[in-house]
Write a protein that holds these residues in place. Structure first.
Motif, PDB file in Angstrom:
ATOM      1  N   ASN A  55       0.837  -1.252  -0.093  1.00 20.94           N
ATOM      2  CA  ASN A  55      -0.024  -0.094   0.053  1.00 20.94           C
ATOM      3  C   ASN A  55       1.065   1.493   0.041  1.00 20.94           C
ATOM      4  OD1 ASN A  55      -2.429  -1.615   0.022  1.00 20.94           O
ATOM      5  ND2 ASN A  55      -2.347  -1.619   2.329  1.00 20.94           N
ATOM      6  N   GLY A  56       2.091   1.374  -0.811  1.00 22.98           N
ATOM      7  CA  GLY A  56       2.837   2.425  -0.867  1.00 22.98           C
ATOM      8  C   GLY A  56       3.863   2.602   0.135  1.00 22.98           C
ATOM      9  N   THR A  57       3.728   1.662   1.045  1.00 27.76           N
ATOM     10  CA  THR A  57       5.014   1.710   2.154  1.00 27.76           C
ATOM     11  C   THR A  57       5.870   0.685   1.774  1.00 27.76           C
ATOM     12  OG1 THR A  57       2.959   2.454   3.881  1.00 27.76           O
ATOM     13  CG2 THR A  57       5.390   1.507   4.580  1.00 27.76           C
ATOM     14  N   PRO A  95       7.976   7.781   0.601  1.00 27.58           N
ATOM     15  CA  PRO A  95       7.986   8.586   1.922  1.00 27.58           C
ATOM     16  C   PRO A  95       7.759   7.623   3.233  1.00 27.58           C
ATOM     17  CG  PRO A  95       6.134   9.106   0.579  1.00 27.58           C
ATOM     18  CD  PRO A  95       6.844   8.195  -0.233  1.00 27.58           C
ATOM     19  N   ARG A  96       7.226   6.514   3.051  1.00 27.53           N
ATOM     20  CA  ARG A  96       6.900   5.911   4.257  1.00 27.53           C
ATOM     21  C   ARG A  96       7.694   4.529   4.133  1.00 27.53           C
ATOM     22  NH1 ARG A  96       1.811   6.950   2.238  1.00 27.53           N
ATOM     23  NH2 ARG A  96       1.287   4.842   1.563  1.00 27.53           N
ATOM     24  N   VAL A  97       8.429   4.327   5.347  1.00 26.16           N
ATOM     25  CA  VAL A  97       9.282   2.925   5.325  1.00 26.16           C
ATOM     26  C   VAL A  97       9.040   2.296   6.709  1.00 26.16           C
ATOM     27  CG1 VAL A  97      11.601   2.200   5.518  1.00 26.16           C
ATOM     28  CG2 VAL A  97      11.173   4.080   3.897  1.00 26.16           C
ATOM     29  N   VAL A  98       8.918   0.880   6.726  1.00 27.91           N
ATOM     30  CA  VAL A  98       8.800   0.057   8.035  1.00 27.91           C
ATOM     31  C   VAL A  98      10.065  -0.434   7.976  1.00 27.91           C
ATOM     32  CG1 VAL A  98       7.678  -1.645   8.984  1.00 27.91           C
ATOM     33  CG2 VAL A  98       6.244   0.221   7.771  1.00 27.91           C
ATOM     34  N   ALA A  99      10.903  -0.555   9.041  1.00 27.82           N
ATOM     35  CA  ALA A  99      11.955  -1.581   9.373  1.00 27.82           C
ATOM     36  C   ALA A  99      11.301  -2.643  10.366  1.00 27.82           C
ATOM     37  CB  ALA A  99      13.075  -1.032   9.785  1.00 27.82           C
ATOM     38  N   ALA A 144       2.052  -3.308  14.073  1.00 30.18           N
ATOM     39  CA  ALA A 144       2.802  -3.159  12.866  1.00 30.18           C
ATOM     40  C   ALA A 144       1.765  -2.144  11.890  1.00 30.18           C
ATOM     41  CB  ALA A 144       3.164  -4.301  12.066  1.00 30.18           C
ATOM     42  N   PRO A 145       2.624  -1.268  11.428  1.00 30.54           N
ATOM     43  CA  PRO A 145       1.722  -0.177  10.669  1.00 30.54           C
ATOM     44  C   PRO A 145       1.285  -0.653   9.135  1.00 30.54           C
ATOM     45  CG  PRO A 145       3.938   0.468  10.671  1.00 30.54           C
ATOM     46  CD  PRO A 145       3.628  -0.757  11.652  1.00 30.54           C
ATOM     47  N   VAL A 146       1.754  -1.809   8.705  1.00 32.65           N
ATOM     48  CA  VAL A 146       1.323  -2.420   7.621  1.00 32.65           C
ATOM     49  C   VAL A 146       1.590  -4.042   7.966  1.00 32.65           C
ATOM     50  CG1 VAL A 146       1.838  -0.634   5.887  1.00 32.65           C
ATOM     51  CG2 VAL A 146       3.416  -2.310   6.436  1.00 32.65           C
TER      52      VAL A 146
END
Length: 115
Positions: A7-9, A39-43, A101-103
Motif C-alpha cells: 500500500n505504498g509503504t 516517503p513511508r518506510v517500515v523496518a 505493525a503499521p502494515v
C-alpha cells in the motif's frame, strides 16, 4: 532481508542476526533501496534473533535516509530483547515505534539480500 511495497509503504523485513557482518553486507543494498523508497518506510525486526552495535548502526543509517521532513520511518522491534536494546541505547526515542505493525509485515513472496 526482504523488501516489498505494501500500500505504498516500503517494508524492510530483517531476520536472524543483525550484527556487524549484516551491517557490512546489507548496508549497500539497504541504502540503494532507500534511495528509491517512497516517503513511508517500515523496518520490521520481529524475526531478528540477535542484534549488536552493527545492527543498530544499520538502523541509524536507515533513519538518516528517512528524515522527518522527507518521510516517516516506523520501527517494529518485535521481541522484548530488541525493545530493551533500543531502550538502553536511547534509540527508542529516535524511532517511531507503533503499538502494532503499521502494515502487514509477514515474510511472503520474493526475497532480496541475505538470510
Amino acid at each position: 532481508m526482504q523488501h516489498r511495497v505494501v500500500n505504498g509503504t516500503d517494508v524492510l523485513a530483517f531476520w536472524g542476526e543483525l550484527d556487524a557482518w549484516a551491517d557490512q553486507e546489507l548496508a549497500p543494498r539497504v541504502m540503494a533501496l532507500m534511495d528509491r523508497a517512497g516517503p513511508r518506510v517500515v523496518a520490521d525486526l520481529r524475526e531478528v534473533t540477535f542484534m549488536d552495535a552493527g545492527g543498530l548502526r544499520l538502523l541509524v543509517r536507515i533513519r538518516k535516509r528517512v528524515s522527518p521532513d522527507r518521510g516517516t520511518l516506523w520501527l517494529v522491534p518485535g521481541s522484548a530483547r530488541n525493545r530493551r536494546l533500543l531502550r538502553i541505547t536511547s534509540l527508542d526515542k529516535a524511532f517511531t515505534i507503533p503499538a502494532g505493525a503499521p502494515v502487514p509485515c509477514t515474510r511472503t513472496g520474493s526475497r532480496s539480500g541475505f538470510r
